[in-house]
Scaffold this active site. Structure first.
Site, PDB file in Angstrom:
ATOM      1  N   HIS A 253      84.302  57.383  57.293  1.00  0.00           N
ATOM      2  CA  HIS A 253      83.577  56.489  56.474  1.00  0.00           C
ATOM      3  C   HIS A 253      83.313  57.556  55.335  1.00  0.00           C
ATOM      4  CE1 HIS A 253      80.263  54.718  54.366  1.00  0.00           C
ATOM      5  NE2 HIS A 253      79.350  55.616  54.896  1.00  0.00           N
TER       6      HIS A 253
ATOM      7  N   CYS B 193      76.832  51.551  57.493  1.00  0.00           N
ATOM      8  CA  CYS B 193      78.126  52.384  57.257  1.00  0.00           C
ATOM      9  C   CYS B 193      78.985  52.225  58.531  1.00  0.00           C
ATOM     10  CB  CYS B 193      77.604  53.824  57.207  1.00  0.00           C
ATOM     11  SG  CYS B 193      76.646  53.986  55.409  1.00  0.00           S
TER      12      CYS B 193
ATOM     13  N   ASN C 209      80.661  55.361  47.851  1.00  0.00           N
ATOM     14  CA  ASN C 209      80.617  54.915  49.201  1.00  0.00           C
ATOM     15  C   ASN C 209      80.412  53.321  49.074  1.00  0.00           C
ATOM     16  OD1 ASN C 209      79.114  54.259  51.445  1.00  0.00           O
ATOM     17  ND2 ASN C 209      77.999  55.863  51.407  1.00  0.00           N
TER      18      ASN C 209
HETATM   19  N1  ACO Z   1      71.652  63.002  39.137  1.00  0.00           N
HETATM   20  C1  ACO Z   1      71.112  64.227  38.743  1.00  0.00           C
HETATM   21  N2  ACO Z   1      69.899  64.678  39.340  1.00  0.00           N
HETATM   22  C2  ACO Z   1      69.661  64.124  40.630  1.00  0.00           C
HETATM   23  C3  ACO Z   1      70.325  62.900  41.224  1.00  0.00           C
HETATM   24  C4  ACO Z   1      71.106  62.500  40.329  1.00  0.00           C
HETATM   25  N3  ACO Z   1      72.162  61.303  40.350  1.00  0.00           N
HETATM   26  N4  ACO Z   1      69.810  62.530  42.139  1.00  0.00           N
HETATM   27  C5  ACO Z   1      68.883  63.476  42.826  1.00  0.00           C
HETATM   28  N5  ACO Z   1      68.960  64.348  41.747  1.00  0.00           N
HETATM   29  C6  ACO Z   1      68.123  65.554  41.545  1.00  0.00           C
HETATM   30  C7  ACO Z   1      66.833  65.486  42.477  1.00  0.00           C
HETATM   31  O1  ACO Z   1      65.786  64.615  41.815  1.00  0.00           O
HETATM   32  C8  ACO Z   1      66.388  66.744  42.846  1.00  0.00           C
HETATM   33  O2  ACO Z   1      65.918  67.215  41.543  1.00  0.00           O
HETATM   34  P1  ACO Z   1      64.741  68.555  41.904  1.00  0.00           P
HETATM   35  O3  ACO Z   1      65.113  69.402  42.604  1.00  0.00           O
HETATM   36  O4  ACO Z   1      64.083  68.687  40.308  1.00  0.00           O
HETATM   37  O5  ACO Z   1      63.583  67.601  42.636  1.00  0.00           O
HETATM   38  C9  ACO Z   1      67.764  67.422  42.934  1.00  0.00           C
HETATM   39  O6  ACO Z   1      68.773  66.653  42.248  1.00  0.00           O
HETATM   40  C10 ACO Z   1      68.196  67.722  44.260  1.00  0.00           C
HETATM   41  O7  ACO Z   1      67.777  66.427  44.922  1.00  0.00           O
HETATM   42  P2  ACO Z   1      68.340  66.290  46.591  1.00  0.00           P
HETATM   43  O8  ACO Z   1      68.050  64.776  46.745  1.00  0.00           O
HETATM   44  O9  ACO Z   1      67.873  67.459  47.294  1.00  0.00           O
HETATM   45  O10 ACO Z   1      69.885  66.414  46.361  1.00  0.00           O
HETATM   46  P3  ACO Z   1      70.962  66.704  47.489  1.00  0.00           P
HETATM   47  O11 ACO Z   1      71.429  68.223  46.843  1.00  0.00           O
HETATM   48  O12 ACO Z   1      70.437  66.649  48.936  1.00  0.00           O
HETATM   49  O13 ACO Z   1      72.078  65.735  46.992  1.00  0.00           O
HETATM   50  C11 ACO Z   1      72.784  63.708  47.963  1.00  0.00           C
HETATM   51  C12 ACO Z   1      71.826  64.512  47.255  1.00  0.00           C
HETATM   52  C13 ACO Z   1      74.059  63.779  47.258  1.00  0.00           C
HETATM   53  C14 ACO Z   1      72.483  62.400  48.476  1.00  0.00           C
HETATM   54  C15 ACO Z   1      72.913  64.554  49.313  1.00  0.00           C
HETATM   55  O14 ACO Z   1      71.716  64.754  50.177  1.00  0.00           O
HETATM   56  C16 ACO Z   1      73.793  63.957  50.496  1.00  0.00           C
HETATM   57  O15 ACO Z   1      75.091  63.657  50.186  1.00  0.00           O
HETATM   58  N6  ACO Z   1      73.195  63.463  51.536  1.00  0.00           N
HETATM   59  C17 ACO Z   1      73.958  62.775  52.486  1.00  0.00           C
HETATM   60  C18 ACO Z   1      73.618  61.086  52.267  1.00  0.00           C
HETATM   61  C19 ACO Z   1      74.866  60.480  51.844  1.00  0.00           C
HETATM   62  O16 ACO Z   1      75.783  60.774  51.871  1.00  0.00           O
HETATM   63  N7  ACO Z   1      74.636  59.202  51.848  1.00  0.00           N
HETATM   64  C20 ACO Z   1      75.435  58.338  51.629  1.00  0.00           C
HETATM   65  C21 ACO Z   1      74.850  56.977  52.202  1.00  0.00           C
HETATM   66  S1  ACO Z   1      74.498  57.065  53.970  1.00  0.00           S
HETATM   67  C22 ACO Z   1      75.885  57.079  54.544  1.00  0.00           C
HETATM   68  O17 ACO Z   1      76.908  56.652  54.072  1.00  0.00           O
HETATM   69  C23 ACO Z   1      76.044  57.858  55.746  1.00  0.00           C
END
Ligand code: ACO
Length: 349
Positions: free
Chosen positions: A276, A114, A306
């Protein structure tokens, strides 16, 4: 020492639009979940056979080169940032050199995910400042759609990423005031494995020491990428999303402030911040933390998802095309991602 300036900028996104609802036919997800957590409404996927990371990069490069008022043959160095190269090796830089019929110039690939484009820009900036090159092509491009787990198992990662490319031509600045004021690069490998694609790779972590000791040479030769790894979905990216989120919201503001402080500016002086496009929630958090107005931050993750190394140049290009950036404006680029690596660049346009 002359500063470098962005003399031309271009972007390319594939035609094929994939909505959040489209993804529900492959995995258990919903438009509501994706929009609420990431801000993403849709993303683009490259043509399956006719488009690669390199071909998209070339399309963006053609526009950047044209806008710089030069030809591909005037380019004297290529820096290509991607995590989804056409081949494991060689890198995409040489494929651009071939496709654009350039001379036998140097071509460097940057693997900083990224942060890749900002790192690549910083490398190019040093070459311009040293006087070594005059027209450097910097590309960020990704074809993520070929390497994601579209089952429910991979939904936390696959819904986030999209395909596309952005490019700039860097030249010596014409006056002393404008150009890239400074770049700032950082890394912390302590959490390398929490946002990573482990295979193919030369680590042996997938097996126990006992298994490895018992392998014959032919089996050792296949450790880089085996059928077993593929059968167990070990060939897809892994992300501990919440941990990435926590680190990103600290490092983004830090590296932006580092760029501003180095040059004696305040957040209010920024005309446009191009973060980003990791996640809209991260960008909004950064905006709030720095006290920026909404119109100071450009986001387009809603349309493209992304796009990793391509996200900063695509967003910069769109902001420029929309007339948000004019001569004399202060523009800040900032990125954070796998590694972890993070970086910023402050530009007087
Ligand atoms: N659709 C539906 N449910 C989902 C999905 C999906 N696509 N993905 C995960 N879930 C579920 C999980 O299974 C989990 O269910 P559970 O509670 O029954 O176990 C629940 O949603 C919560 O999962 P988390 O991973 O804890 O979700 P979170 O609220 O953290 O959101 C996300 C996930 C959006 C990835 C968040 O953590 C985030 O934005 N993190 C930052 C990472 C990022 O931006 N990465 C991009 C690439 S890296 C970069 O560019 C820097």
């Amino acid at each position: 020492m002359p500063k470098s300036r962005i003399a031309g900028i271009g972007m390319y996104v594939p035609q094929h639009v994939v909505s959040n609802n489209d993804l529900t036919s492959y995995m258990d997800t919903s438009d509501e979940w994706i929009q609420e957590r990431t801000g993403i409404k849709e993303r683009r996927y490259a043509h399956r056979t006719q488009e690669t990371t390199t071909t998209m990069g070339v399309e963006a490069a053609k526009i950047a080169i044209d806008r710089a008022g030069i030809t591909a043959q005037d380019i004297d160095f290529i820096v290509f940032a991607t995590l989804s190269p056409d081949y494991y090796f060689p890198g995409c830089g040489v494929l651009v050199q071939r496709a654009m019929k350039m001379g036998e110039i140097g071509a460097l690939d940057v693997r900083n995910q990224c942060s890749g484009f900002v790192y690549a820009l910083s490398v190019a900036d040093q070459f311009i400042k040293s006087g070594m090159y005059k027209n450097i092509l910097v590309i960020g491009s990704e074809k993520h759609s070929f390497g994601l787990d579209f089952s429910t198992r991979g939904r936390n990662v696959s819904v986030i990423f999209g395909d596309g490319a952005g490019a700039v031509v860097l030249q010596p600045a014409e006056d002393e005031e404008s150009g890239i004021l400074s770049t700032h690069l950082h890394s912390d490998g302590e959490s390398a494995e929490i946002l990573a694609m482990y295979n193919p790779g030369t680590h042996a972590n997938y097996w126990t020491s006992q298994q490895v000791a018992n392998f014959d040479e032919a089996e050792i030769g296949q450790m880089f990428m085996s059928h077993e790894m593929i059968d167990n979905a070990q060939n897809f990216p892994f992300m501990d999303g919440p941990s990435v989120f926590k680190k990103a919201v600290v490092k983004f503001p830090e590296v932006i402030m580092e760029a501003l402080n180095t040059n004696g500016y305040k957040p209010a002086d920024i005309k446009v911040l191009i973060p980003h496009q990791a996640n809209l929630r991260i960008a909004q958090f950064v905006q709030q933390k720095l006290g920026l107005r909404e119109e100071q931050v450009y986001n387009n993750i809603q349309k493209y998802g992304n796009t990793t190394a391509a996200s900063v140049p695509i967003a910069l290009c769109e902001a420029w095309q929309q007339g948000m950036i004019e001569k004399g404006d202060l523009v800040c680029l900032a990125a954070f991602g796998s590694g972890f690596t993070w970086a910023s660049a402050l530009i007087k346009w």
